[in-house]
Design a protein around this motif. Sequence first.
Motif, PDB file in Angstrom:
ATOM      1  N   SER A 130      -0.306 -13.352   4.073  1.00 51.35           N
ATOM      2  CA  SER A 130       0.786 -13.423   3.099  1.00 51.35           C
ATOM      3  C   SER A 130       0.651 -12.308   2.087  1.00 51.35           C
ATOM      4  O   SER A 130      -0.417 -12.122   1.502  1.00 51.35           O
ATOM      5  CB  SER A 130       0.743 -14.750   2.333  1.00 51.35           C
ATOM      6  OG  SER A 130       1.365 -15.735   3.055  1.00 51.35           O
ATOM      7  N   VAL A 131       1.707 -11.551   1.877  1.00 45.95           N
ATOM      8  CA  VAL A 131       1.702 -10.540   0.827  1.00 45.95           C
ATOM      9  C   VAL A 131       2.943 -10.743  -0.041  1.00 45.95           C
ATOM     10  O   VAL A 131       3.942 -11.287   0.413  1.00 45.95           O
ATOM     11  CB  VAL A 131       1.679  -9.093   1.375  1.00 45.95           C
ATOM     12  CG1 VAL A 131       0.385  -8.772   2.058  1.00 45.95           C
ATOM     13  CG2 VAL A 131       2.847  -8.840   2.293  1.00 45.95           C
ATOM     14  N   SER A 132       2.835 -10.317  -1.265  1.00 44.52           N
ATOM     15  CA  SER A 132       3.978 -10.463  -2.164  1.00 44.52           C
ATOM     16  C   SER A 132       4.186  -9.176  -2.949  1.00 44.52           C
ATOM     17  O   SER A 132       5.079  -8.397  -2.657  1.00 44.52           O
ATOM     18  CB  SER A 132       3.749 -11.654  -3.093  1.00 44.52           C
ATOM     19  OG  SER A 132       4.810 -11.790  -3.980  1.00 44.52           O
ATOM     20  N   CYS A 133       3.307  -8.896  -3.929  1.00 45.66           N
ATOM     21  CA  CYS A 133       3.537  -7.722  -4.784  1.00 45.66           C
ATOM     22  C   CYS A 133       3.219  -6.410  -4.072  1.00 45.66           C
ATOM     23  O   CYS A 133       3.805  -5.378  -4.383  1.00 45.66           O
ATOM     24  CB  CYS A 133       2.702  -7.823  -6.055  1.00 45.66           C
ATOM     25  SG  CYS A 133       0.928  -7.614  -5.772  1.00 45.66           S
ATOM     26  N   GLU A 134       2.259  -6.459  -3.118  1.00 47.01           N
ATOM     27  CA  GLU A 134       1.773  -5.265  -2.407  1.00 47.01           C
ATOM     28  C   GLU A 134       1.276  -4.178  -3.364  1.00 47.01           C
ATOM     29  O   GLU A 134       1.258  -3.005  -3.047  1.00 47.01           O
ATOM     30  CB  GLU A 134       2.843  -4.705  -1.462  1.00 47.01           C
ATOM     31  CG  GLU A 134       3.208  -5.717  -0.389  1.00 47.01           C
ATOM     32  CD  GLU A 134       4.156  -5.169   0.643  1.00 47.01           C
ATOM     33  OE1 GLU A 134       3.756  -4.278   1.386  1.00 47.01           O
ATOM     34  OE2 GLU A 134       5.309  -5.639   0.688  1.00 47.01           O
ATOM     35  N   GLN A 135       0.880  -4.583  -4.564  1.00 43.02           N
ATOM     36  CA  GLN A 135       0.381  -3.640  -5.576  1.00 43.02           C
ATOM     37  C   GLN A 135      -0.984  -4.060  -6.110  1.00 43.02           C
ATOM     38  O   GLN A 135      -1.489  -3.466  -7.049  1.00 43.02           O
ATOM     39  CB  GLN A 135       1.313  -3.626  -6.787  1.00 43.02           C
ATOM     40  CG  GLN A 135       2.670  -3.053  -6.569  1.00 43.02           C
ATOM     41  CD  GLN A 135       3.379  -2.993  -7.911  1.00 43.02           C
ATOM     42  OE1 GLN A 135       3.651  -4.021  -8.524  1.00 43.02           O
ATOM     43  NE2 GLN A 135       3.641  -1.795  -8.379  1.00 43.02           N
ATOM     44  N   GLY A 136      -1.498  -5.183  -5.579  1.00 43.97           N
ATOM     45  CA  GLY A 136      -2.796  -5.626  -6.072  1.00 43.97           C
ATOM     46  C   GLY A 136      -2.755  -6.320  -7.414  1.00 43.97           C
ATOM     47  O   GLY A 136      -3.728  -6.292  -8.157  1.00 43.97           O
ATOM     48  N   ILE A 137      -1.619  -6.969  -7.730  1.00 41.57           N
ATOM     49  CA  ILE A 137      -1.578  -7.678  -9.014  1.00 41.57           C
ATOM     50  C   ILE A 137      -1.376  -9.178  -8.873  1.00 41.57           C
ATOM     51  O   ILE A 137      -1.703  -9.919  -9.789  1.00 41.57           O
ATOM     52  CB  ILE A 137      -0.484  -7.126  -9.962  1.00 41.57           C
ATOM     53  CG1 ILE A 137       0.867  -7.067  -9.285  1.00 41.57           C
ATOM     54  CG2 ILE A 137      -0.872  -5.781 -10.515  1.00 41.57           C
ATOM     55  CD1 ILE A 137       2.000  -6.670 -10.211  1.00 41.57           C
ATOM     56  N   CYS A 138      -0.834  -9.647  -7.754  1.00 37.89           N
ATOM     57  CA  CYS A 138      -0.469 -11.068  -7.698  1.00 37.89           C
ATOM     58  C   CYS A 138      -1.533 -11.949  -7.071  1.00 37.89           C
ATOM     59  O   CYS A 138      -1.579 -13.147  -7.329  1.00 37.89           O
ATOM     60  CB  CYS A 138       0.849 -11.251  -6.950  1.00 37.89           C
ATOM     61  SG  CYS A 138       0.713 -11.050  -5.159  1.00 37.89           S
ATOM     62  N   GLY A 139      -2.375 -11.401  -6.231  1.00 36.19           N
ATOM     63  CA  GLY A 139      -3.443 -12.192  -5.615  1.00 36.19           C
ATOM     64  C   GLY A 139      -3.024 -12.974  -4.383  1.00 36.19           C
ATOM     65  O   GLY A 139      -3.835 -13.686  -3.793  1.00 36.19           O
ATOM     66  N   THR A 140      -1.765 -12.855  -3.961  1.00 36.36           N
ATOM     67  CA  THR A 140      -1.292 -13.629  -2.807  1.00 36.36           C
ATOM     68  C   THR A 140      -2.144 -13.360  -1.564  1.00 36.36           C
ATOM     69  O   THR A 140      -2.400 -14.258  -0.777  1.00 36.36           O
ATOM     70  CB  THR A 140       0.175 -13.254  -2.491  1.00 36.36           C
ATOM     71  OG1 THR A 140       0.945 -13.469  -3.658  1.00 36.36           O
ATOM     72  CG2 THR A 140       0.747 -14.067  -1.346  1.00 36.36           C
ATOM     73  N   CYS A 141      -2.563 -12.117  -1.392  1.00 35.18           N
ATOM     74  CA  CYS A 141      -3.206 -11.734  -0.133  1.00 35.18           C
ATOM     75  C   CYS A 141      -4.735 -11.845  -0.163  1.00 35.18           C
ATOM     76  O   CYS A 141      -5.393 -11.470   0.814  1.00 35.18           O
ATOM     77  CB  CYS A 141      -2.810 -10.297   0.209  1.00 35.18           C
ATOM     78  SG  CYS A 141      -3.467  -9.099  -0.960  1.00 35.18           S
ATOM     79  N   ILE A 142      -5.304 -12.330  -1.246  1.00 37.59           N
ATOM     80  CA  ILE A 142      -6.773 -12.305  -1.396  1.00 37.59           C
ATOM     81  C   ILE A 142      -7.458 -12.935  -0.177  1.00 37.59           C
ATOM     82  O   ILE A 142      -7.102 -14.021   0.259  1.00 37.59           O
ATOM     83  CB  ILE A 142      -7.204 -13.026  -2.687  1.00 37.59           C
ATOM     84  CG1 ILE A 142      -6.874 -12.163  -3.896  1.00 37.59           C
ATOM     85  CG2 ILE A 142      -8.702 -13.329  -2.676  1.00 37.59           C
ATOM     86  CD1 ILE A 142      -7.179 -12.805  -5.229  1.00 37.59           C
TER      87      ILE A 142
ATOM     88  N   PRO B  28      -6.055  -7.124   0.937  1.00 38.97           N
ATOM     89  CA  PRO B  28      -5.682  -6.233   2.043  1.00 38.97           C
ATOM     90  C   PRO B  28      -4.346  -5.524   1.852  1.00 38.97           C
ATOM     91  O   PRO B  28      -4.036  -4.588   2.591  1.00 38.97           O
ATOM     92  CB  PRO B  28      -5.648  -7.164   3.259  1.00 38.97           C
ATOM     93  CG  PRO B  28      -5.679  -8.550   2.745  1.00 38.97           C
ATOM     94  CD  PRO B  28      -6.227  -8.518   1.351  1.00 38.97           C
ATOM     95  N   CYS B  29      -3.556  -5.912   0.855  1.00 41.68           N
ATOM     96  CA  CYS B  29      -2.289  -5.192   0.642  1.00 41.68           C
ATOM     97  C   CYS B  29      -2.530  -3.776   0.153  1.00 41.68           C
ATOM     98  O   CYS B  29      -1.684  -2.903   0.362  1.00 41.68           O
ATOM     99  CB  CYS B  29      -1.389  -5.943  -0.344  1.00 41.68           C
ATOM    100  SG  CYS B  29      -1.992  -5.933  -2.041  1.00 41.68           S
ATOM    101  N   CYS B  30      -3.652  -3.535  -0.530  1.00 41.00           N
ATOM    102  CA  CYS B  30      -3.840  -2.189  -1.113  1.00 41.00           C
ATOM    103  C   CYS B  30      -5.294  -1.731  -1.130  1.00 41.00           C
ATOM    104  O   CYS B  30      -5.534  -0.538  -1.327  1.00 41.00           O
ATOM    105  CB  CYS B  30      -3.281  -2.149  -2.538  1.00 41.00           C
ATOM    106  SG  CYS B  30      -4.106  -3.278  -3.656  1.00 41.00           S
TER     107      CYS B  30
HETATM  108 FE1  FES Z   1      -0.200  -9.085  -4.365  1.00 46.53          FE
HETATM  109 FE2  FES Z   1      -1.923  -8.302  -2.444  1.00 46.53          FE
HETATM  110  S1  FES Z   1       0.124  -8.954  -2.220  1.00 46.53           S
HETATM  111  S2  FES Z   1      -2.325  -8.660  -4.529  1.00 46.53           S
END
Ligand code: FES
Length: 319
Positions: free
Chosen positions: A269-281, A305-307
Amino acid sequence: MQQHWLKLCIVSRGVEAEGIIAIVLAAPDGGPLPHFSAGSHVDVEIAPDLVRQYSLCSTPAARDRYEIAVLRDPASRGGSTEIHERFAEGDTLRVSEPRNHFPLYPVRGEALLIAGGIGVTPLLCMAERLSAIGAPFALHYCTRSAARTAFRDRIAASGFADRVQYHFDDGPDAQRLDPASLFSGAIAEVDVYVCGPAGFIDWICAAAGSAGIAPQHLHREYFSAAPIEPAPGGDRPFLLRLASNGQMIEVAAEESAAAALARHGIEVSVSCEQGICGTCITRVIEGQPDHRDMLMIDGNAEFTPCCSRSHSPVLVIDL
Ligand code: FES
């Protein structure tokens, strides 16, 4: 791993300050929502493929609602303008369950909450929590002007109004925040929580670092990330090994780890793809991640893994 969405209704929308609206969300049947703690945020689906993160500023004790505040920011990537122009009472939207990457830690001494503009939202929730448990804290709230300062009425009506200091950019110099003098007192037992624009956070963190506040007592949450810079000389490929079955996946220099996993049918799961939301941890079992996000510090046994990438040739991850 798919994002689990809640379908929520906008039950109220009001102007909170110049350029800022507050939106209250509830289940269509008014039932209880998943619990959250101070510092939590949710993902809000603004349009297909347009998801943004907003901190919750309602009290966690109110189980039937989530409140967010949205600053209209023409310089942003578009989400806030859409919300201001399009979202109305009665609309239904998809909202993630709350996540918290900016939690309150056990109180050691005083907590210093430092807000830059709309960054007050998670800190307001923290102030209410600290006040409720009788913990010592102060909230320093920096904004451009009184007119652009959200939640002044709520703060004035709270039991902690005397612990809040406003600092307006258009006010006299004497009331401006001076982080060096703020941190010049007894800092051994202080925890600093800061949220706001990236430049503001970096300014506070630099002053806290110079004052000797240890990184583990400096807690921050960014709204958006600066563009992620490649490593000097360019990014290198690396390998991911899945702990569950030993599968090796190569992450090319120009792709993200999340994209490489998706190429092999493994959805993170990814959301912000900027490393700020934590969705992909994702948990790291072996190897040394190269953290490119705004959440981790070296030594974290997790990576985004998003960034983020890898310092070691192989990263064994808990998938
Ligand atoms: Fe937001 Fe990776 S998608 S931190």
